[in-house]
Design a protein around this motif. Structure first.
Motif, short mmCIF file in Angstrom:
data_model
loop_
_atom_site.label_atom_id
_atom_site.label_comp_id
_atom_site.label_asym_id
_atom_site.label_seq_id
_atom_site.Cartn_x
_atom_site.Cartn_y
_atom_site.Cartn_z
N ALA A 108 0.82 -1.22 0.00
CA ALA A 108 0.00 0.00 0.00
C ALA A 108 0.85 1.26 0.00
O ALA A 108 0.32 2.37 -0.08
CB ALA A 108 -0.93 0.00 1.21
N GLY A 109 2.18 1.12 0.14
CA GLY A 109 3.06 2.28 0.14
C GLY A 109 3.23 2.94 1.50
O GLY A 109 3.78 4.02 1.60
N HIS A 110 2.76 2.26 2.57
CA HIS A 110 2.85 2.84 3.91
C HIS A 110 4.15 2.49 4.63
O HIS A 110 4.52 3.16 5.59
CB HIS A 110 1.67 2.39 4.76
CG HIS A 110 0.34 2.82 4.21
ND1 HIS A 110 0.09 4.09 3.75
CD2 HIS A 110 -0.81 2.13 4.04
CE1 HIS A 110 -1.17 4.16 3.33
NE2 HIS A 110 -1.73 2.98 3.49
N LEU A 111 4.81 1.42 4.19
CA LEU A 111 6.08 1.01 4.78
C LEU A 111 7.09 0.77 3.67
O LEU A 111 6.73 0.35 2.57
CB LEU A 111 5.94 -0.31 5.56
CG LEU A 111 5.31 -0.33 6.92
CD1 LEU A 111 5.36 -1.74 7.50
CD2 LEU A 111 5.97 0.63 7.87
N ALA A 112 8.35 1.00 3.99
CA ALA A 112 9.45 0.60 3.11
C ALA A 112 10.17 -0.54 3.81
O ALA A 112 10.44 -0.47 5.00
CB ALA A 112 10.39 1.77 2.87
N VAL A 113 10.44 -1.60 3.06
CA VAL A 113 11.11 -2.77 3.60
C VAL A 113 12.48 -2.88 2.96
O VAL A 113 12.60 -2.86 1.74
CB VAL A 113 10.29 -4.06 3.34
CG1 VAL A 113 11.03 -5.28 3.87
CG2 VAL A 113 8.91 -3.96 3.98
N HIS A 114 13.50 -2.97 3.80
CA HIS A 114 14.87 -3.08 3.32
C HIS A 114 15.40 -4.45 3.71
O HIS A 114 15.69 -4.70 4.89
CB HIS A 114 15.75 -1.97 3.90
CG HIS A 114 15.22 -0.61 3.60
ND1 HIS A 114 15.39 -0.01 2.38
CD2 HIS A 114 14.48 0.25 4.36
CE1 HIS A 114 14.79 1.18 2.39
NE2 HIS A 114 14.25 1.36 3.58
N VAL A 115 15.51 -5.34 2.72
CA VAL A 115 15.98 -6.70 2.96
C VAL A 115 17.51 -6.69 2.90
O VAL A 115 18.08 -6.15 1.95
CB VAL A 115 15.40 -7.68 1.91
CG1 VAL A 115 15.90 -9.09 2.15
CG2 VAL A 115 13.88 -7.62 1.92
N PRO A 116 18.17 -7.27 3.90
CA PRO A 116 19.63 -7.26 3.88
C PRO A 116 20.18 -8.09 2.72
O PRO A 116 19.54 -9.02 2.25
CB PRO A 116 20.02 -7.87 5.23
CG PRO A 116 18.80 -8.51 5.76
CD PRO A 116 17.62 -7.92 5.06
N ASN A 117 21.39 -7.74 2.32
CA ASN A 117 22.06 -8.45 1.24
C ASN A 117 22.35 -9.87 1.70
O ASN A 117 23.01 -10.09 2.72
CB ASN A 117 23.36 -7.71 0.90
CG ASN A 117 24.07 -8.30 -0.28
OD1 ASN A 117 23.87 -9.45 -0.64
ND2 ASN A 117 24.93 -7.51 -0.88
#
Length: 148
Positions: A108-117
């Motif tokens: 929905a664009g409410h969170l940004a998820v940063h998955v580690p390398n």
């Protein structure tokens, strides 16, 4: 006279007898109710790893007033980046519930998820540096831990 099973005056208000404090938290809702029985988010991708960092977006923070219960709590708690595991512990929610809701909020664009390398998380040299760093921390007797 009250009927059997009818809540008394204190029970009806949710207050403990003889106090003005609430009796406690309401019973927990089953995790499958929070996710509508889903075990994965609305996206087609793989589940969000527990070590992924989540942070609220500006549109998520501006939509906070329109989000319901747990979604609101997740976005509000993500004003600062934190892992999915930390978020679940902080909000006292089941880990998979947070994963599913985080995926929905990301879609929905409410969170940004940063998955580690993935290469970094499997790099043995990183683990070795962490172990060496922990050994360099003095214990309660102000002596260094053994190096073996």
């Amino acid at each position: 006279m009250m009927a059997v099973g009818e809540p008394g005056p204190d029970e009806a208000t949710g207050r403990a007898r003889g106090t003005s404090e609430p009796a406690g938290r309401a019973p927990a809702i089953r995790p499958f109710l929070l996710t509508a029985g889903r075990v994965a988010g609305g996206g087609a991708g793989p589940p969000v790893p527990v070590e992924s960092q989540v942070v609220a977006t500006s549109s998520g923070l501006s939509a906070l007033h329109s989000l319901a219960f747990e979604q609101h709590d997740i976005v509000a708690a993500c004003r600062r980046p934190q892992s999915v595991a930390e978020l679940a512990a902080r909000l006292w929610l089941h880990l998979n519930v947070v994963r599913v809701l985080a995926e929905d909020l990301c879609s929905a664009g409410h969170l940004a998820v940063h998955v580690p390398n993935a290469r970094t998380t499997q790099d043995i040299s990183v683990l070795r540096r962490v172990i060496d760093g922990l050994r360099a921390v003095p214990d309660s007797r102000d002596s260094l831990r053994d190096s073996g």
